[in-house]
Write a protein that holds these residues in place. Structure first.
Motif, short mmCIF file in Angstrom:
data_model
loop_
_atom_site.label_atom_id
_atom_site.label_comp_id
_atom_site.label_asym_id
_atom_site.label_seq_id
_atom_site.Cartn_x
_atom_site.Cartn_y
_atom_site.Cartn_z
N THR A 347 -19.37 -8.00 8.57
CA THR A 347 -18.14 -8.20 9.35
C THR A 347 -17.95 -9.66 9.74
OG1 THR A 347 -19.38 -7.57 11.35
CG2 THR A 347 -18.07 -5.84 10.27
N ASP A 360 -10.36 -11.04 11.73
CA ASP A 360 -10.33 -9.95 12.71
C ASP A 360 -9.69 -10.43 14.01
OD1 ASP A 360 -11.38 -7.71 11.42
OD2 ASP A 360 -13.44 -8.44 11.64
N SER A 378 -12.42 -3.28 12.52
CA SER A 378 -12.66 -4.54 11.82
C SER A 378 -11.95 -4.57 10.47
CB SER A 378 -14.16 -4.74 11.62
OG SER A 378 -14.41 -5.84 10.75
#
Length: 606
Positions: A347, A360, A378
């Motif tokens: 992520t 994000d 995410s």
């Protein structure tokens, strides 16, 4: 020398008779002049006969046309001086049929019915005081043009003038009070929607087709009235109401809550759908702004059609719905065995793909589990999962949920609500679609998709008609395990994630938020305009209903700044909606969460 004669004619005189020729020779004259004179005399005789014959034929033809035009003129005069009669339908010579079946909700409450009313027309030749009557009519019907009506009624030779197609009892009495014998009434049927704005986009509306003074054909013009027009007008089924899946009480509560949310969050509009998760029956469908089908407005000729009250946002509105799509990417990977809920996903933001960057809303750190990707929503984590799946398998998976075709809803507008897909479905498109950008679909598509994914994995087909009896399960689209894992992840979104304001005590709501920037007409996205969505189910451990709620350009000032995300705007509206409708669905709040049995009985439509 003589000319030949036709059969049956008398022999003609010779053109050169002997005696006159001899006398002419004796006098030294030219005998040819005798023949020439006789020939001219004979041609004059023939011409006179032909003229007489032609004149006789013209006289006969003239008398025939005089008789025809006389007959037509007499009939026109008769029609002009008689009371207008009901027109006839050309087929079989039958009269106009205004009969139309009622439309009722799932509990038999009337949504649309026919009502006897009065039409108003005038015979100007019988009117006593036209100027006074016009003044009074304009007072009763302010939308009438005074000067135009006066000119029509005063026009020389005019025998008939339409004034109003339908009248209320109060208007009938007011016209009676004018006391003019040239103002006349005729009974006819009209379509009545006793609940006004409720279910406006479902019902659509009706108007007059073929019409006469004492009868008018009632035809559907939009919504279910148009889609089911043949069924509603079928003489064999006129006495059998068309029963919809809509619940009037739920519809009223949903509209009230949604309108309150639009007012509170300064939104341009919104939509709300409640669907039975197992049968696909639409229990409520609200699109705001709406209209009164008793006075259906004309379509807007200018401006954005999506801003018209006639526009059904739940079916016609195709939008990039944002992060509500992430659960499909995760479920696809789970079903393929590529990940488990505990698999760690990269992520790290941003994700760079060529010259494009995917970021994000917050920095969620280097890794998250799959369930964590859904919990915090995410984009980067979802895009990495989409890369594992690949565009071919992703496209095949979404196709099973009906995202590539219009919904088969029984509304005339449904076929035009076609999803917008990318021209090239490559790796980049697959990544953006995984978090709800690059593909547009309607809230109704989303409702059917969530129902199919989360009901145990069986596809449902949305319908606005009430099912009769047991509804068979649809084809399997994901495994029971994948469906259960998806529900558990969506529950985390409500308890610990972006939809923390969406929980309703006792009803165990699960769902996913979506905040999507609205695209500009010329390309790119607005930074201050978005579509917010909350796609939810309840109760998550044994889901019964899907609730899809959207708001268009909602915002609120909270915690010291302006908020536009779904968690701050549409989620509280959806929570209030569930709180209101759950008791109406005979659902009691659970004191504690029951253990899921994994067994579901066949569902009867209720």
């Amino acid at each position: 020398m003589t000319e030949p004669t036709g059969d049956g004619e008398q022999p003609r005189r010779p053109l050169r008779p002997l005696a006159p020729v001899l006398r002419a020779r004796d006098r030294g004259e030219n005998p040819d002049l005798i023949e020439r004179a006789n020939r001219i005399r004979r041609h004059e005789t023939i011409r006179e006969k032909l003229m007489a014959r032609a004149e006789g034929r013209l006289i006969v033809l003239g008398l025939f046309f005089l008789a025809v035009f006389g007959t037509v003129g007499m009939r026109m005069g008769q029609l002009a001086t008689s009371v207008p009669e009901e027109p006839r339908v050309s087929l079989f010579g039958s009269t106009i049929t205004s009969a139309r079946a009622d439309i009722v909700d799932r509990k038999g409450r009337v949504l649309a019915t026919n009502l006897h009313t009065q039409a108003l027309y005038a015979h100007p030749q019988d009117m006593i005081d036209i100027p006074y009557a016009v003044d009074e009519l304009v007072r009763i019907f302010p939308d009438l043009d005074h000067d135009a009506l006066l000119a029509r009624l005063s026009q020389k030779g005019r025998k008939f003038v339409w004034l109003r197609r339908t009248l209320s009892p109060e208007e009938v009495q007011a016209v009676h009070d004018i006391g003019d014998p040239g103002l006349l009434f005729a009974t006819r049927d009209m379509r009545l929607y006793p609940n006004g704005h409720l279910a406006a986009h479902v019902l659509g509306g009706a108007s007059f087709g073929d019409e006469g003074v004492r009868a008018a054909e009632v035809i559907g013009v939009a919504g279910v009235e148009k889609a089911m027009d043949a069924r509603l007008r079928d003489p064999a089924k006129v006495g059998e109401p068309l029963q919809l899946s809509i619940d009037l009480s739920l519809q009223a509560a949903t509209r009230k809550v949604l309108q309150g949310g639009i007012d509170l969050y300064n939104a341009k509009g919104g939509s709300a759908i409640i669907m039975d998760i197992h049968t696909g029956e639409v229990l409520t469908m609200v699109s705001l702004p709406d209209f009164d089908p008793n006075r259906r407005p004309r379509p807007a000729l200018k401006g954005d059609p999506s801003e018209s009250p006639l526009f059904n946002r739940a079916v016609l509105g195709v939008y990039e719905l944002g992060s509500v799509f992430k659960i499909f990417a995760v479920s696809n990977a789970l079903d393929l065995g590529l990940v488990t809920p505990d698999t760690l996903i990269d992520t790290e933001s941003p994700l760079v793909y060529g010259r494009f960057k995917i970021g994000d809303f917050h920095n969620y750190g280097p890794t998250k589990t799959v369930r964590g990707v859904i919990e915090v929503s995410s984009n980067v984590g979802t895009a990495h999962i989409a890369q594992m799946i690949g565009p071919t398998r992703q496209k095949e998976f979404l196709g099973k949920f009906g995202f590539f075709e219009p919904t088969p809803l029984e509304l005339v507008e449904a076929p035009t609500g076609r999803p917008l897909l990318p021209k090239v479905w490559g790796d980049l498109a697959g990544m953006t679609i995984s978090f709800g950008h690059g593909m547009s679909s309607s809230p109704m598509h989303l409702a059917a998709g969530y129902a199919s994914l989360l009901n145990g994995g069986h596809k449902v087909t949305p319908t606005i008609l009430k099912h009769q009896g047991i509804v068979p399960e649809g084809e399997r689209v994901v495994s029971e395990q994948t469906s259960r894992q998806a529900r558990e992840m969506l529950r985390l979104v409500v308890t610990d994630g972006t939809a923390s304001m969406g929980d309703v005590p006792g009803y165990y709501v699960a769902g996913k938020t979506g905040t999507a920037d609205k695209p500009k007409p010329g390309g790119g996205y607005y930074k201050d305009r978005n579509m917010v969505t909350f796609a939810s189910i309840f109760p998550y451990y044994d889901p019964k209903y899907v609730v899809i709620t959207t708001l268009d350009e909602a915002s609120v000032f909270a915690a010291g700044m302006e908020r536009r995300t779904a968690g701050w705007t549409v989620v509280p509206v959806a929570a209030e909606l569930i709180r209101r409708v759950a008791p109406l669905l005979d659902m009691r709040p659970a004191i504690e969460e029951p253990a899921p049995s994994g067994i579901r009985e066949a569902r009867n439509s209720h």
